[in-house]
Enzyme design. Structure first.
Site, PDB file in Angstrom:
ATOM      1  N   HIS A 199      -5.982  -7.372  -0.713  1.00 59.72           N
ATOM      2  CA  HIS A 199      -6.194  -5.954  -1.060  1.00 59.72           C
ATOM      3  C   HIS A 199      -5.422  -5.571  -2.319  1.00 59.72           C
ATOM      4  CE1 HIS A 199      -6.740  -6.233   3.381  1.00 59.72           C
ATOM      5  NE2 HIS A 199      -7.788  -5.475   3.119  1.00 59.72           N
ATOM      6  N   HIS A 230       0.818  -1.228   0.000  1.00 59.32           N
ATOM      7  CA  HIS A 230       0.000   0.000   0.000  1.00 59.32           C
ATOM      8  C   HIS A 230       0.851   1.277   0.000  1.00 59.32           C
ATOM      9  CE1 HIS A 230      -3.638  -2.273   0.336  1.00 59.32           C
ATOM     10  NE2 HIS A 230      -3.281  -2.823   1.478  1.00 59.32           N
ATOM     11  N   ASP A 290      -4.712 -12.882   3.509  1.00 58.38           N
ATOM     12  CA  ASP A 290      -6.007 -12.313   3.916  1.00 58.38           C
ATOM     13  C   ASP A 290      -7.118 -12.712   2.932  1.00 58.38           C
ATOM     14  OD1 ASP A 290      -4.454 -10.670   2.275  1.00 58.38           O
ATOM     15  OD2 ASP A 290      -4.720  -8.862   3.486  1.00 58.38           O
TER      16      ASP A 290
END
Ligand code: SP5
Ligand code: ZN
Length: 371
Positions: free
Chosen positions: A209, A171, A296
């Site tokens: 993500h 990120h 995740d």
């Protein structure tokens, strides 16, 4: 396979984070890396090594030096300014609409980093759920060293190496931290590989993500292809990037491939997406793939909403390795602690072409040792 790990990660000792302003027990905790390390030790088929030190030059090859400087002094500033919190998080961000009507020139000249630590965190940060604590800077530097050491094992001839990076990195953009990430370990490695080899590099991001930071860093680059399978940002963090129509610009046009998936995505859907991703990598030259590896995507993950099981990680690892390219595999997210060790073993054994046999569950003491 060599596993690069350092106990120094324990110094990024995060215990709480906030979700929509409410304090909750942190997800990105030290125990995660200890669980993976212990499971790979227990497997017996992995060899462990410590990272070397690479300094800041590989970091500023992809990050704004201002981000590095901010992270270096952030915690001492917190205390110097008399702030007593357990962690630093911003409360105000420079939302783009704050400057609506101002020219790019005026924004560049007039909008600047303030003095207050919370304002500085807002200036450099993406979100309010990435707690910065006393040990963060040193440990984030260590995670970069872990990643670069794994890279050097591969550039030195290894077929694959695994960097047990903590904190994660995908990120973090050129001038921004966030999403539990401070420096973009995978982007730093990809940049260093292009510099060392002159070859094209592909990054395969299989964290739940979207890796907005990695996408941003290579958006206009023709020599680094970014391919990501992730939750549709319509419903999941980071919300504002990760859609299928983001394909890159300039030299990077066509080099960015986003594969967003629905909530509840199954093993079968995930393997289809994996095949698409692997094909996009096979379509361009290069001998090394950097893998941003997250768990995740697991069905029980507390912040994910896919339905994957441990077996599918073995198969994904196998299909990625079947590309026949050397792999620098770097840990990103994954927050369901009871499954992390087995999921990592399954993926990495798949990447080595070894079968996966589950190990009996093990317990852990607070210090991370196996009981
Ligand atoms: C590296 C990585 O995986 N970073 C993820 C950062 C996610 N930050 C936002 C978390 C939002 C959690 N939403 C909680 C929903 C609980 N049902
Ligand atoms: Zn993630």
């Amino acid at each position: 396979m060599q596993v690069v790990y350092t106990p120094a990660h324990l110094g990024h000792d995060v215990t709480v984070e906030t979700v929509m302003g409410v304090e909750i027990p942190a997800n990105e905790v030290a125990e995660r890396a200890e669980i993976i390390r212990a499971a790979l030790d227990a497997d017996g088929g992995f060899e462990r090594s410590e990272p070397a030190e690479y300094g800041t030059a590989p970091i500023t090859a992809v990050h704004d030096p201002g981000l590095l400087s901010f992270l270096e002094v952030a915690w001492s500033e917190v205390r110097r300014q008399g702030l007593n919190g357990a962690f630093l998080s911003a409360d105000t961000y420079p939302n783009r609409s704050m400057f609506e009507g101002m020219s790019d020139e005026a924004i560049a000249r007039l909008v600047r980093e303030p003095e207050h630590a919370a304002g500085r965190a807002g200036f450099w940060g993406l979100d309010s759920a990435a707690p910065l604590v006393a040990g963060t800077y040193v440990v984030a530097r260590g995670a970069v060293d872990v990643a670069l050491t794994a890279m050097d094992l591969v550039l030195g001839g290894a077929t694959a190496a695994y960097g047990l990076c903590r904190p994660p990195g995908h990120h973090a953009a050129r001038s921004m931290y966030g999403g539990y990430c401070f420096f973009n370990n995978a982007a730093i490695v990809a940049e260093a590989i292009t510099a060392a080899t002159g070859e094209r590099v592909a990054i395969l991001d299989v964290d739940f993500h979207h890796g907005n930071g990695t996408q941003q860093i290579f958006w206009r680059r023709g020599d680094v292809r970014y391919v990501s399978i992730h939750a549709d940002p319509q419903r999941q963090y980071p919300y504002f990037l990760g859609r299928a129509d983001e394909t890159g610009e300039g030299d990077g046009a066509g080099e960015n491939l986003n594969i967003p998936l629905r909530a509840g995505a199954t093993n079968e859907e995930y393997l289809e997406a994996t095949d698409r991703a692997v094909e996009a990598i096979a379509a361009v030259p290069g001998s090394v793939v950097v893998v941003s590896l997250g768990f995740d995507t697991y069905g029980l993950d507390p912040i994910g909403d896919f339905a994957l099981t441990t077996d599918v990680y073995h198969e994904v690892g196998r299909r990625v390795a079947a590309l026949g390219r050397r792999l620098v595999i770097l840990q990103e997210g994954g927050y369901h602690r009871p499954s992390l060790g087995e999921n990592a073993r399954a993926w990495l054994r798949g990447a080595e072409g070894r079968p996966f046999e589950p190990l009996p569950a093990v317990g852990f003491t607070a210090s991370g040792s196996v009981v």
